[in-house]
Design an enzyme around this catalytic site. Structure first.
Site, PDB file in Angstrom:
ATOM      1  N   LEU A  41       0.889  -1.161   0.000  1.00 41.66           N
ATOM      2  CA  LEU A  41       0.000   0.000   0.000  1.00 41.66           C
ATOM      3  C   LEU A  41       0.923   1.206   0.000  1.00 41.66           C
ATOM      4  CD1 LEU A  41      -3.036   0.642   0.150  1.00 41.66           C
ATOM      5  CD2 LEU A  41      -2.851   0.601   2.634  1.00 41.66           C
ATOM      6  N   ASP A  42       0.680   2.168  -0.883  1.00 42.58           N
ATOM      7  CA  ASP A  42       1.563   3.329  -1.014  1.00 42.58           C
ATOM      8  C   ASP A  42       1.774   4.037   0.315  1.00 42.58           C
ATOM      9  OD1 ASP A  42       1.776   2.933  -3.745  1.00 42.58           O
ATOM     10  OD2 ASP A  42       0.146   4.317  -4.216  1.00 42.58           O
ATOM     11  N   TYR A  43       2.899   4.691   0.433  1.00 36.32           N
ATOM     12  CA  TYR A  43       3.288   5.454   1.615  1.00 36.32           C
ATOM     13  C   TYR A  43       2.200   6.440   2.026  1.00 36.32           C
ATOM     14  CZ  TYR A  43       6.262   8.687   4.380  1.00 36.32           C
ATOM     15  OH  TYR A  43       6.804   9.478   5.360  1.00 36.32           O
TER      16      TYR A  43
END
Length: 195
Positions: A41-43
């Site tokens: 999951l993206d930052y």
């Protein structure tokens, strides 16, 4: 049986246990030796992150070939019309090709935790919420899809992967559980016939 951890990843936390630049990671919230992330999951995205101690299950969850639905709540800048929502569902042409058919619908503003820092508010530009579900996992796919149709993503929260959800978990909280292993067998490609 395999073991999984369902984690509600806060905004601006890496989906890994270490970082050379000192950014917050999973290690700030848990100790889980032997566990690996099943689908990053993206930052700057929030919500459900699944970790498992079983490599086969990790592949079954993360690999798009298994076609697990990933559900997101998406706050976008502007008010997409019905045609735009249908375009998100039927497919959007990105620089790495067309997206697969998805599920998309407008939703009322959901009840979520406050984000830290909060979303930038522009008094002259409205925002709205969508629920998007996809079965693939290209890099920053949801953000690229909404930007492509003219409605940039302001906030992105993954609420479910397959049957697993973040229900009952606040940001930074996690739940451990054991699950039976039911690995789907992938069908081999049929042999090529010689002309």
């Amino acid at each position: 049986m395999a073991n999984i951890i369902l984690f509600n990843k806060p905004f601006n936390v890496l989906s890994q246990f270490t970082d050379d630049d000192g950014r917050p990671t999973l290690a700030n919230y848990m100790t889980a030796p032997g566990y690996r992330v099943a689908g990053r999951l993206d930052y700057n995205s929030e919500g459900l992150l699944i970790l498992t101690d079983d490599g086969r299950l990790q592949q079954q969850i993360a690999n798009p070939v298994h076609k697990n639905w990933k559900n997101y709540l998406v706050q976008v800048e502007g008010e997409p019309d019905t045609a735009t929502v249908e375009q998100l569902a039927t497919g959007v042409k990105l620089n790495d090709g067309m997206t697969r058919p998805a599920k998309a619908r407008k939703v009322a503003q959901p009840v979520l935790w406050d984000r830290d820092p909060p979303i930038r508010v522009r008094k002259t530009v409205s925002d709205s919420w969508l629920e998007l579900s996809i079965r693939e996992g290209r890099n920053r796919q949801i953000r690229r899809m909404t930007a492509n149709v003219g409605f940039p993503t302001l906030r992105l929260v993954r609420i479910a992967v397959g049957e697993w959800t973040i229900e009952g978990l606040q940001p930074g909280q996690y739940r451990e559980m054991s699950v039976p292993m039911t690995i789907r067998r992938m069908k081999p490609n049929p042999p090529q016939r010689k002309p």
